[in-house]
Design an enzyme around this catalytic site. Structure first.
Site, PDB file in Angstrom:
ATOM      1  N   ASP A 269      -5.850  -0.384  -1.713  1.00 47.36           N
ATOM      2  CA  ASP A 269      -6.488  -1.297  -2.663  1.00 47.36           C
ATOM      3  C   ASP A 269      -7.776  -1.915  -2.158  1.00 47.36           C
ATOM      4  OD1 ASP A 269      -5.132  -2.986  -0.688  1.00 47.36           O
ATOM      5  OD2 ASP A 269      -5.590  -4.643  -2.059  1.00 47.36           O
TER       6      ASP A 269
ATOM      7  N   LYS B  45      -6.452   6.761  10.534  1.00 50.80           N
ATOM      8  CA  LYS B  45      -7.873   6.536  10.876  1.00 50.80           C
ATOM      9  C   LYS B  45      -7.960   6.439  12.393  1.00 50.80           C
ATOM     10  CE  LYS B  45      -9.874   3.733   7.237  1.00 50.80           C
ATOM     11  NZ  LYS B  45     -10.323   2.381   6.873  1.00 50.80           N
TER      12      LYS B  45
ATOM     13  N   ARG C 221      -4.847   0.436  -6.837  1.00 52.27           N
ATOM     14  CA  ARG C 221      -3.616   1.043  -6.319  1.00 52.27           C
ATOM     15  C   ARG C 221      -3.084   2.110  -7.272  1.00 52.27           C
ATOM     16  NH1 ARG C 221      -1.999  -2.207  -1.945  1.00 52.27           N
ATOM     17  NH2 ARG C 221      -2.238  -4.438  -2.236  1.00 52.27           N
TER      18      ARG C 221
ATOM     19  N   ASP D  53      -4.844   2.088  10.855  1.00 51.87           N
ATOM     20  CA  ASP D  53      -6.238   1.855  11.240  1.00 51.87           C
ATOM     21  C   ASP D  53      -6.249   1.382  12.702  1.00 51.87           C
ATOM     22  OD1 ASP D  53      -9.084   1.008   9.691  1.00 51.87           O
ATOM     23  OD2 ASP D  53      -8.569  -0.298  11.345  1.00 51.87           O
TER      24      ASP D  53
ATOM     25  N   PHE E 109     -13.968   3.235   4.261  1.00 56.30           N
ATOM     26  CA  PHE E 109     -13.033   2.421   3.509  1.00 56.30           C
ATOM     27  C   PHE E 109     -12.555   3.233   2.301  1.00 56.30           C
ATOM     28  CE2 PHE E 109     -12.210  -0.619   0.037  1.00 56.30           C
ATOM     29  CZ  PHE E 109     -11.075  -1.201   0.582  1.00 56.30           C
TER      30      PHE E 109
ATOM     31  N   GLY F 212       0.779  -1.239   0.000  1.00 62.90           N
ATOM     32  CA  GLY F 212       0.000   0.000   0.000  1.00 62.90           C
ATOM     33  C   GLY F 212       0.806   1.283   0.000  1.00 62.90           C
TER      34      GLY F 212
HETATM   35  P1  IMP Z   1      -4.058  -1.768  10.846  1.00 61.23           P
HETATM   36  O1  IMP Z   1      -3.091  -2.852  11.168  1.00 61.23           O
HETATM   37  O2  IMP Z   1      -5.444  -2.134  11.295  1.00 61.23           O
HETATM   38  O3  IMP Z   1      -3.628  -0.427  11.373  1.00 61.23           O
HETATM   39  O4  IMP Z   1      -4.190  -1.689   9.286  1.00 61.23           O
HETATM   40  C1  IMP Z   1      -3.282  -1.025   8.491  1.00 61.23           C
HETATM   41  C2  IMP Z   1      -3.249  -1.649   7.108  1.00 61.23           C
HETATM   42  O5  IMP Z   1      -4.570  -1.945   6.669  1.00 61.23           O
HETATM   43  C3  IMP Z   1      -2.698  -0.673   6.094  1.00 61.23           C
HETATM   44  O6  IMP Z   1      -1.356  -0.972   5.856  1.00 61.23           O
HETATM   45  C4  IMP Z   1      -3.527  -0.924   4.866  1.00 61.23           C
HETATM   46  O7  IMP Z   1      -2.888  -1.889   4.063  1.00 61.23           O
HETATM   47  C5  IMP Z   1      -4.810  -1.526   5.353  1.00 61.23           C
HETATM   48  N1  IMP Z   1      -5.922  -0.545   5.370  1.00 61.23           N
HETATM   49  C6  IMP Z   1      -6.434   0.115   6.433  1.00 61.23           C
HETATM   50  N2  IMP Z   1      -7.462   0.910   6.100  1.00 61.23           N
HETATM   51  C7  IMP Z   1      -7.614   0.774   4.765  1.00 61.23           C
HETATM   52  C8  IMP Z   1      -8.525   1.358   3.793  1.00 61.23           C
HETATM   53  O8  IMP Z   1      -9.401   2.189   4.100  1.00 61.23           O
HETATM   54  N3  IMP Z   1      -8.352   0.955   2.504  1.00 61.23           N
HETATM   55  C9  IMP Z   1      -7.404   0.053   2.121  1.00 61.23           C
HETATM   56  N4  IMP Z   1      -6.540  -0.507   2.982  1.00 61.23           N
HETATM   57  C10 IMP Z   1      -6.637  -0.150   4.285  1.00 61.23           C
HETATM   58 MG    MG Z   2      -0.652  -1.799   4.166  1.00 60.20          MG
END
Ligand code: IMP
Ligand code: MG
Length: 183
Positions: A156, A127, A162, A99, A149, A41
Protein backbone atom coordinates in the site's frame (compact mmCIF):
# COMPACT_ATOMS: atom_id res chain seq x y z
CA UNK A 1 3.73 3.57 -19.01
CA UNK A 2 3.31 1.54 -15.84
CA UNK A 3 6.50 -0.07 -14.52
CA UNK A 4 5.14 -3.54 -13.86
CA UNK A 5 6.99 -5.65 -11.31
CA UNK A 6 4.70 -8.68 -11.22
CA UNK A 7 1.51 -9.23 -13.20
CA UNK A 8 -1.45 -11.04 -11.63
CA UNK A 9 -0.65 -14.14 -13.69
CA UNK A 10 2.97 -14.08 -12.49
CA UNK A 11 1.81 -13.70 -8.88
CA UNK A 12 -0.52 -16.69 -9.21
CA UNK A 13 2.29 -18.73 -10.76
CA UNK A 14 4.67 -17.73 -7.94
CA UNK A 15 2.05 -18.77 -5.36
CA UNK A 16 1.62 -22.11 -7.10
CA UNK A 17 5.41 -22.73 -7.15
CA UNK A 18 5.85 -21.74 -3.50
CA UNK A 19 2.85 -23.85 -2.42
CA UNK A 20 4.33 -26.87 -4.18
CA UNK A 21 7.73 -26.41 -2.52
CA UNK A 22 6.17 -25.73 0.87
CA UNK A 23 4.04 -28.85 0.64
CA UNK A 24 7.13 -30.90 -0.11
CA UNK A 25 9.01 -29.37 2.80
CA UNK A 26 6.10 -30.14 5.16
CA UNK A 27 5.60 -33.68 3.86
CA UNK A 28 6.91 -35.60 6.85
CA UNK A 29 5.59 -33.31 9.51
CA UNK A 30 3.53 -35.07 12.16
CA UNK A 31 1.72 -32.01 13.44
CA UNK A 32 -0.43 -29.40 11.72
CA UNK A 33 1.57 -26.33 10.66
CA UNK A 34 0.37 -22.86 11.56
CA UNK A 35 0.42 -20.28 8.74
CA UNK A 36 0.78 -16.74 10.07
CA UNK A 37 -0.11 -13.77 7.89
CA UNK A 38 1.69 -10.48 8.55
CA UNK A 39 -1.12 -7.95 8.18
CA UNK A 40 -2.12 -6.04 6.39
CA UNK A 41 0.19 -6.27 3.40
CA UNK A 42 0.39 -10.06 3.19
CA UNK A 43 -3.37 -10.72 3.24
CA UNK A 44 -3.74 -11.19 -0.54
CA UNK A 45 -0.63 -13.38 -0.78
CA UNK A 46 -1.64 -15.45 2.26
CA UNK A 47 -5.11 -16.15 0.86
CA UNK A 48 -3.78 -17.30 -2.51
CA UNK A 49 -1.02 -19.37 -0.92
CA UNK A 50 -3.31 -21.16 1.51
CA UNK A 51 -5.80 -21.92 -1.26
CA UNK A 52 -3.00 -23.42 -3.36
CA UNK A 53 -1.51 -25.35 -0.45
CA UNK A 54 -3.79 -28.31 -0.60
CA UNK A 55 -3.10 -29.72 2.88
CA UNK A 56 -4.32 -29.23 6.44
CA UNK A 57 -3.07 -26.00 7.99
CA UNK A 58 -4.07 -23.72 10.84
CA UNK A 59 -4.14 -20.02 10.03
CA UNK A 60 -3.51 -16.97 12.15
CA UNK A 61 -2.71 -13.28 11.80
CA UNK A 62 -0.33 -10.75 13.32
CA UNK A 63 -0.35 -7.03 12.71
CA UNK A 64 2.88 -5.11 12.74
CA UNK A 65 3.65 -1.61 11.55
CA UNK A 66 7.06 -0.26 10.61
CA UNK A 67 6.44 1.83 7.49
CA UNK A 68 5.24 5.39 7.04
CA UNK A 69 4.39 6.32 3.43
CA UNK A 70 7.28 5.19 1.22
CA UNK A 71 9.93 4.36 3.82
CA UNK A 72 10.65 2.36 6.94
CA UNK A 73 10.67 4.11 10.32
CA UNK A 74 13.04 1.45 11.64
CA UNK A 75 10.70 1.00 14.61
CA UNK A 76 8.13 -1.72 15.12
CA UNK A 77 4.64 -1.22 16.48
CA UNK A 78 3.22 -4.62 17.37
CA UNK A 79 -0.53 -4.24 17.02
CA UNK A 80 -1.93 -7.77 17.16
CA UNK A 81 -0.52 -11.13 18.22
CA UNK A 82 -1.65 -14.64 17.22
CA UNK A 83 -4.42 -16.45 19.05
CA UNK A 84 -3.22 -20.04 18.47
CA UNK A 85 -0.67 -21.87 20.59
CA UNK A 86 2.89 -21.37 19.28
CA UNK A 87 4.84 -23.69 21.58
CA UNK A 88 6.06 -26.83 19.85
CA UNK A 89 4.51 -25.87 16.51
CA UNK A 90 5.90 -25.52 13.00
CA UNK A 91 5.17 -21.99 11.77
CA UNK A 92 5.02 -20.55 8.27
CA UNK A 93 5.32 -16.76 8.45
CA UNK A 94 3.83 -15.19 5.32
CA UNK A 95 5.03 -11.68 4.46
CA UNK A 96 4.43 -9.46 1.42
CA UNK A 97 7.92 -7.94 1.20
CA UNK A 98 11.12 -7.99 3.22
CA UNK A 99 13.09 -4.74 3.08
CA UNK A 100 15.43 -3.90 6.00
CA UNK A 101 14.48 -7.22 7.61
CA UNK A 102 13.64 -5.50 10.89
CA UNK A 103 10.00 -6.65 10.90
CA UNK A 104 10.80 -10.28 10.11
CA UNK A 105 13.70 -10.36 12.55
CA UNK A 106 11.34 -9.10 15.26
CA UNK A 107 8.69 -11.71 14.43
CA UNK A 108 11.11 -14.64 14.23
CA UNK A 109 12.58 -13.72 17.63
CA UNK A 110 9.11 -13.23 19.08
CA UNK A 111 7.93 -16.69 17.99
CA UNK A 112 11.21 -18.35 19.05
CA UNK A 113 10.67 -16.89 22.51
CA UNK A 114 7.14 -18.29 22.47
CA UNK A 115 8.65 -21.77 21.86
CA UNK A 116 8.04 -22.41 18.14
CA UNK A 117 9.54 -25.73 17.01
CA UNK A 118 10.43 -24.55 13.52
CA UNK A 119 9.90 -21.31 11.61
CA UNK A 120 9.61 -21.20 7.83
CA UNK A 121 9.72 -17.72 6.26
CA UNK A 122 7.85 -17.03 3.02
CA UNK A 123 7.82 -13.66 1.22
CA UNK A 124 6.37 -12.59 -2.11
CA UNK A 125 9.22 -10.06 -2.56
CA UNK A 126 12.72 -9.77 -1.20
CA UNK A 127 14.31 -6.30 -1.48
CA UNK A 128 17.71 -7.82 -0.82
CA UNK A 129 19.59 -4.55 -1.54
CA UNK A 130 17.96 -2.89 1.50
CA UNK A 131 18.78 -5.48 4.14
CA UNK A 132 20.00 -4.20 7.52
CA UNK A 133 19.45 -7.37 9.55
CA UNK A 134 20.22 -10.81 8.11
CA UNK A 135 17.10 -12.90 7.50
CA UNK A 136 16.83 -16.46 6.22
CA UNK A 137 13.97 -16.52 3.72
CA UNK A 138 12.94 -20.07 2.88
CA UNK A 139 10.69 -19.33 -0.11
CA UNK A 140 10.47 -16.15 -2.15
CA UNK A 141 8.35 -15.10 -5.14
CA UNK A 142 10.73 -12.52 -6.60
CA UNK A 143 14.06 -11.03 -5.54
CA UNK A 144 14.53 -7.31 -6.26
CA UNK A 145 18.04 -5.98 -6.71
CA UNK A 146 17.00 -2.34 -7.04
CA UNK A 147 15.43 -0.20 -4.36
CA UNK A 148 12.01 0.76 -5.67
CA UNK A 149 8.80 1.57 -3.85
CA UNK A 150 6.07 -0.88 -4.90
CA UNK A 151 2.28 -0.87 -4.66
CA UNK A 152 -0.49 -3.36 -5.40
CA UNK A 153 -1.56 -6.85 -4.33
CA UNK A 154 -1.49 -5.92 -0.63
CA UNK A 155 1.37 -3.42 -0.84
CA UNK A 156 0.00 0.00 0.00
CA UNK A 157 0.65 3.70 -0.07
CA UNK A 158 -1.09 5.25 2.94
CA UNK A 159 -3.60 2.39 2.94
CA UNK A 160 -4.48 2.70 -0.75
CA UNK A 161 -3.70 0.31 -3.64
CA UNK A 162 -3.93 -2.95 -1.71
CA UNK A 163 -6.78 -4.05 -3.98
CA UNK A 164 -4.86 -3.71 -7.26
CA UNK A 165 -4.31 -7.27 -8.56
CA UNK A 166 -0.71 -6.70 -9.77
CA UNK A 167 2.43 -5.04 -8.36
CA UNK A 168 4.02 -1.97 -9.92
CA UNK A 169 6.21 1.10 -9.29
CA UNK A 170 3.99 4.19 -8.97
CA UNK A 171 4.95 7.50 -10.57
CA UNK A 172 5.58 10.71 -8.62
CA UNK A 173 2.34 12.12 -10.06
CA UNK A 174 0.30 9.16 -8.80
CA UNK A 175 1.80 9.50 -5.31
CA UNK A 176 0.90 13.21 -5.30
CA UNK A 177 -2.64 12.33 -6.35
CA UNK A 178 -2.96 9.78 -3.51
CA UNK A 179 -1.56 12.31 -1.04
CA UNK A 180 -4.48 14.59 -1.89
CA UNK A 181 -6.99 11.73 -1.62
CA UNK A 182 -6.03 10.66 1.89
CA UNK A 183 -5.08 13.97 3.45
P1 IMP B 1 11.19 -4.11 6.83
O1 IMP B 1 10.89 -4.25 8.28
O2 IMP B 1 12.05 -2.91 6.56
O3 IMP B 1 11.76 -5.36 6.23
O4 IMP B 1 9.84 -3.77 6.10
C1 IMP B 1 8.91 -4.72 5.75
C2 IMP B 1 7.52 -4.10 5.71
O5 IMP B 1 7.57 -2.83 5.09
C3 IMP B 1 6.59 -4.93 4.86
O6 IMP B 1 5.81 -5.73 5.69
C4 IMP B 1 5.75 -3.91 4.15
O7 IMP B 1 4.59 -3.66 4.91
C5 IMP B 1 6.56 -2.65 4.13
N1 IMP B 1 7.19 -2.41 2.82
C6 IMP B 1 8.48 -2.62 2.46
N2 IMP B 1 8.72 -2.26 1.19
C7 IMP B 1 7.55 -1.81 0.70
C8 IMP B 1 7.13 -1.28 -0.59
O8 IMP B 1 7.91 -1.18 -1.56
N3 IMP B 1 5.82 -0.93 -0.69
C9 IMP B 1 4.94 -1.03 0.34
N4 IMP B 1 5.28 -1.51 1.55
C10 IMP B 1 6.56 -1.90 1.73
MG1 MG C 1 3.85 -5.45 6.04
Amino acid sequence: MVEMVMSHEEILKACEDIAMKLKKRLENLNDVPLMICVMKGAINFMVELMLQLKMDVLTDYVQVRSWEGTSSTGEITFKRDVSHRIEGRTLIIVEDIIDSGITMNFLVNHFKQMGAKEIIVVALFDKICKRKVPIKIDFVGKTLNEDKFLVGYGLDYKGLLRNVPYVYVPSKEEIEKWDKMVK
